[in-house]
Write a protein that holds these residues in place. Structure first.
Motif, PDB file in Angstrom:
ATOM      1  N   ASP A 103      -0.126  -1.480  13.151  1.00 41.89           N
ATOM      2  CA  ASP A 103       1.129  -1.925  12.555  1.00 41.89           C
ATOM      3  C   ASP A 103       0.928  -2.872  11.371  1.00 41.89           C
ATOM      4  OD1 ASP A 103       2.480  -0.442  14.417  1.00 41.89           O
ATOM      5  OD2 ASP A 103       2.914  -2.126  15.754  1.00 41.89           O
ATOM      6  N   PHE A 104      -0.325  -3.145  11.003  1.00 39.63           N
ATOM      7  CA  PHE A 104      -0.592  -4.024   9.869  1.00 39.63           C
ATOM      8  C   PHE A 104      -0.502  -3.255   8.553  1.00 39.63           C
ATOM      9  CE2 PHE A 104      -2.217  -6.749  13.148  1.00 39.63           C
ATOM     10  CZ  PHE A 104      -2.093  -8.035  12.639  1.00 39.63           C
ATOM     11  N   THR A 105      -0.326  -4.010   7.460  1.00 35.10           N
ATOM     12  CA  THR A 105      -0.337  -3.399   6.128  1.00 35.10           C
ATOM     13  C   THR A 105      -1.739  -2.906   5.784  1.00 35.10           C
ATOM     14  OG1 THR A 105       1.359  -5.012   5.468  1.00 35.10           O
ATOM     15  CG2 THR A 105       0.285  -3.756   3.713  1.00 35.10           C
ATOM     16  N   VAL A 106      -2.727  -3.764   6.015  1.00 35.95           N
ATOM     17  CA  VAL A 106      -4.133  -3.449   5.755  1.00 35.95           C
ATOM     18  C   VAL A 106      -4.956  -3.896   6.957  1.00 35.95           C
ATOM     19  CG1 VAL A 106      -6.153  -3.960   4.310  1.00 35.95           C
ATOM     20  CG2 VAL A 106      -3.911  -3.639   3.239  1.00 35.95           C
ATOM     21  N   VAL A 107      -5.913  -3.111   7.341  1.00 36.96           N
ATOM     22  CA  VAL A 107      -6.891  -3.491   8.363  1.00 36.96           C
ATOM     23  C   VAL A 107      -8.261  -3.489   7.692  1.00 36.96           C
ATOM     24  CG1 VAL A 107      -8.035  -2.819  10.506  1.00 36.96           C
ATOM     25  CG2 VAL A 107      -5.545  -2.625  10.306  1.00 36.96           C
ATOM     26  N   PRO A 141      -2.078   2.072   8.568  1.00 40.86           N
ATOM     27  CA  PRO A 141      -2.396   1.118   7.501  1.00 40.86           C
ATOM     28  C   PRO A 141      -3.523   1.624   6.616  1.00 40.86           C
ATOM     29  CG  PRO A 141      -3.293   0.376   9.607  1.00 40.86           C
ATOM     30  CD  PRO A 141      -2.434   1.576   9.914  1.00 40.86           C
ATOM     31  N   VAL A 142      -3.661   1.019   5.457  1.00 41.09           N
ATOM     32  CA  VAL A 142      -4.840   1.265   4.627  1.00 41.09           C
ATOM     33  C   VAL A 142      -5.997   0.533   5.293  1.00 41.09           C
ATOM     34  CG1 VAL A 142      -5.933   0.793   2.402  1.00 41.09           C
ATOM     35  CG2 VAL A 142      -3.579   1.633   2.492  1.00 41.09           C
ATOM     36  N   ALA A 157     -18.642   5.970   4.972  1.00 44.36           N
ATOM     37  CA  ALA A 157     -17.599   6.152   3.958  1.00 44.36           C
ATOM     38  C   ALA A 157     -16.446   7.018   4.447  1.00 44.36           C
ATOM     39  CB  ALA A 157     -18.200   6.749   2.686  1.00 44.36           C
ATOM     40  N   ASP A 158     -16.722   8.001   5.284  1.00 44.34           N
ATOM     41  CA  ASP A 158     -15.667   8.909   5.744  1.00 44.34           C
ATOM     42  C   ASP A 158     -14.621   8.220   6.616  1.00 44.34           C
ATOM     43  OD1 ASP A 158     -16.635  11.127   4.424  1.00 44.34           O
ATOM     44  OD2 ASP A 158     -17.818  11.845   6.119  1.00 44.34           O
ATOM     45  N   TYR A 159     -14.956   7.063   7.143  1.00 47.29           N
ATOM     46  CA  TYR A 159     -14.029   6.377   8.049  1.00 47.29           C
ATOM     47  C   TYR A 159     -12.989   5.537   7.320  1.00 47.29           C
ATOM     48  CZ  TYR A 159     -18.033   7.229  11.181  1.00 47.29           C
ATOM     49  OH  TYR A 159     -19.068   7.788  11.880  1.00 47.29           O
ATOM     50  N   PHE A 160     -13.225   5.232   6.037  1.00 48.02           N
ATOM     51  CA  PHE A 160     -12.412   4.221   5.366  1.00 48.02           C
ATOM     52  C   PHE A 160     -11.672   4.768   4.149  1.00 48.02           C
ATOM     53  CE2 PHE A 160     -15.600   1.804   7.700  1.00 48.02           C
ATOM     54  CZ  PHE A 160     -14.789   0.879   8.347  1.00 48.02           C
ATOM     55  N   ASP A 161     -10.502   4.186   3.915  1.00 47.29           N
ATOM     56  CA  ASP A 161      -9.747   4.498   2.707  1.00 47.29           C
ATOM     57  C   ASP A 161     -10.386   3.828   1.498  1.00 47.29           C
ATOM     58  OD1 ASP A 161      -7.510   5.938   3.990  1.00 47.29           O
ATOM     59  OD2 ASP A 161      -7.076   3.993   4.886  1.00 47.29           O
ATOM     60  N   LEU A 187       5.565   4.316  -2.425  1.00 48.41           N
ATOM     61  CA  LEU A 187       4.475   5.171  -2.904  1.00 48.41           C
ATOM     62  C   LEU A 187       3.735   5.798  -1.727  1.00 48.41           C
ATOM     63  CD1 LEU A 187       2.881   2.971  -5.728  1.00 48.41           C
ATOM     64  CD2 LEU A 187       4.645   4.743  -5.936  1.00 48.41           C
ATOM     65  N   LYS A 188       3.186   6.976  -1.941  1.00 50.56           N
ATOM     66  CA  LYS A 188       2.339   7.602  -0.945  1.00 50.56           C
ATOM     67  C   LYS A 188       0.980   6.909  -0.916  1.00 50.56           C
ATOM     68  CE  LYS A 188       4.390  12.227  -1.293  1.00 50.56           C
ATOM     69  NZ  LYS A 188       4.143  13.655  -1.589  1.00 50.56           N
ATOM     70  N   LYS A 189       0.277   7.083   0.196  1.00 47.61           N
ATOM     71  CA  LYS A 189      -1.020   6.434   0.324  1.00 47.61           C
ATOM     72  C   LYS A 189      -1.971   6.877  -0.784  1.00 47.61           C
ATOM     73  CE  LYS A 189      -2.748   5.754   4.439  1.00 47.61           C
ATOM     74  NZ  LYS A 189      -3.421   5.950   5.745  1.00 47.61           N
TER      75      LYS A 189
END
Length: 587
Positions: A103-107, A141-142, A157-161, A187-189
């Motif tokens: 539920d956070f904006t960014v993790v 979240p991002v 790298a594949d795990y993260f935005d 905006l979209k992710k």
């Protein structure tokens, strides 16, 4: 939300050390203030270890000091709480407000070393967040990563935005602002990630194109960089239960095996006056009984004596010990430690002979080792020595030199104190070829050779009274080397290892070598292909990261290593490694 908190609080009474999870530490900021975005800092280790991480403390304080944002924390729960969470149907929650991570904006995850990779998945699993960025929709979240492992982000790298390569003080806040604003604008992710890509140090794997370079993020104005003067005081004893004062960043020694020494260049110092002010504020706001003066090589700090002159009377008045945890033998002077805690000194000669120290550019001479007798004169009776086994060109003669150093120090102690009570603790790691070093192309010695060298040294040291010997496990050293120089294919290996039961790999009781070898095999890969020597002319998985130090310089240093030539310390003159392109060296 309230019901979730009540259910969580109920199970806390059923687990060991509930203080790890309850929050409310001294100096906790107000996370209920009005804000436009929030970030949860995840440290993929137990609370006691995560609370000792200075980087997380800096970023946590920095974001909470901004009127627009809130930062919270989450640590990897111990096995007992993880089981209770699954049984109760409760997702992983933040420490402060008991809010689900999703539920956070960014993790944000701090990835400090390679053996934490499975713990990242462990936390995502408990949080009910899909492992792979491609599988996470707009409702998640991002999710970003940062920390020392960003020097080669490909295995995870594949795990993260987003992965922040380099220092996060400026990048993290920019990213949080972009995501918060983008969400507000609808905006979209993918559109948000396109904006993040322009932030210095931001690597967006899903948008990265072949041939593009990611330039590491560097804090240019280190004198005024954010630093917590009201750090959180842990609820229970942490690994480093003290105030930590960062004097400078970077290192000029140029040890050819040391990733941190090259990755954190150029050297940037805080003034002694600023450090003294920060240190006093920390002690007044925390009540810690010890303060550690911290940097990669504290004794090299140009303002150290001025800082001690300022802090020693204050610390005496407050009954606070000053600790100097990281000293180079060549920079040691007895007046540096006259007023610090006199229990033990720590030095890292790294190699037992002058020849091998020249190879690795450890500019320490036998005469300088003899100068440690000054420590005995001011009352020290215990010394910790760190060495490395398996360095390029190492022979058994070099290993025997470690025992000779111990004998020499014992004799010096007897000459100065006329007694034989010196305790020497020898710790040996296995050399791991790391990215962003002159040895990044080298092979790691074989598993069998690791065991042989450890056994040989153990036998030599056993004959010296008062010397204790500890060493790193061969299996964990091999795995760390494979993950350190890995490519994108290893994300599948890490996931498979986690599915097979791997987590808390840095703990002896948690590490499962058979699980990792099975995971590599099931993914059609082998550990050996990652720990073998690399062709100097072939591209490396991390070449797209501009670490500041040029590849040409690293190759030149490798050539110097095999010729036995040393390179001067950066503090004696610039060696033109390239790091000054990103920020001006302040020494």
């Amino acid at each position: 939300m309230k019901n979730l908190q009540d259910r969580f609080n109920k199970i806390l009474s059923e687990v060991e050390k509930p203080a790890r999870y309850c929050g409310g530490e001294w100096n906790t900021p107000d996370v209920n203030k009005p804000h436009i975005g929030d970030m949860c800092f995840c440290f993929p280790e137990l609370y006691e270890i995560g609370m000792s991480n200075l980087g997380v403390q800096i970023l946590y304080d920095m974001i909470n000091s901004d009127s627009d944002f809130v930062a919270e924390r989450c640590f990897a729960p111990a096995k007992d709480l993880a089981e209770k969470l699954r049984e109760s149907g409760i997702p992983l929650l933040s420490v402060e407000s008991k809010k689900p991570l999703k539920d956070f904006t960014v993790v944000g995850f701090s990835v400090g070393f390679e053996l934490l990779y499975t713990n990242v998945l462990y936390m995502l699993d408990l949080a009910r967040i899909p492992f792979y960025a491609k599988d996470r929709g707009e409702e998640y979240p991002v999710i970003i990563a940062g920390g020392p492992c960003s020097v080669n982000p490909e295995p995870f790298a594949d795990y993260f935005d987003v992965i922040v390569c380099g220092e996060g003080e400026e990048a993290d806040l920019k990213i949080l602002r972009i995501v918060s604003d983008g969400r507000k604008r609808g905006l979209k992710k993918s559109e948000i990630l396109a904006l993040i890509k322009d932030v210095e140090g931001a690597y967006v794997p899903s948008l990265h194109k072949d041939g593009e370079t990611v330039r590491k993020a560097v804090v240019r104005d280190f004198e005024n960089a954010p630093f917590p003067t009201r750090p959180l005081v842990p609820n229970l004893e942490s690994v480093h239960d003290r105030a930590v004062l960062e004097l400078y960043r970077g290192c000029g020694s140029g040890c050819r095996f040391c990733q941190a020494g090259f990755w954190y260049r150029p050297i940037r110092e805080r003034s002694a006056q600023k450090c003294a002010l920060l240190g006093k504020e920390m002690i007044n706001s925390t009540g810690f009984g010890e303060m550690s003066l911290c940097s990669l090589s504290t004794g090299d700090y140009s303002g150290l004596l001025d800082l001690e002159n300022e802090l020693v009377p204050f610390c005496d008045e407050k009954h606070v010990n000053l600790a100097l945890p990281s000293l180079r033998i060549s920079s040691f002077k007895s007046d540096m430690v006259m007023r610090s805690r006199r229990s033990s000194l720590t030095f890292a000669p790294e190699a037992g002979t002058q020849r091998l120290r020249n190879v690795i550019n450890k500019n320490v001479t036998d005469e300088e080792i003899d100068n440690l007798a000054e420590a005995f004169e001011v009352g020290y009776e215990s010394i910790k020595l760190y060495f490395m086994l398996g360095l390029p060109t190492e022979t058994d003669e070099d290993i025997a030199g470690i025992a000779e150093i111990c004998k020499r120090l014992k004799n010096l102690y007897y000459q100065k104190r006329r007694k034989r009570g010196l305790n020497i603790s020898v710790s040996c790691a296995v050399f791991i070829p790391k990215p962003c070093t002159p040895f990044q192309w080298e092979a790691q010695i074989s598993f069998e050779e690791m065991l042989r060298k450890q056994s040989y040294l153990r036998g030599l040291l056993r004959e010296i009274k008062g010397v204790t010997f500890s060493w790193h496990g061969a299996e964990t050293s091999v795995l760390e080397a494979a993950l350190a120089r890995g490519d994108r294919r290893l994300s599948a290996v890490v996931e498979r290892a986690y599915r097979l039961g791997a987590k808390f790999d840095a703990w002896t009781e948690g590490f499962k070598w058979d699980v990792w070898t099975r995971a590599f095999a099931e993914c059609g890969l082998s550990v050996e292909e990652y720990v073998c020597a690399r062709d100097l002319s072939q591209p490396l998985p991390w070449d797209f990261i501009d670490c500041g130090v040029s590849k040409e310089y690293l190759l030149k240093e490798r050539e110097n290593a095999y010729a036995g030539r040393t390179t001067r310390n950066c503090r004696e003159g610039c060696n033109a490694c390239g790091a000054n392109r990103s920020a001006r060296c302040t020494i």
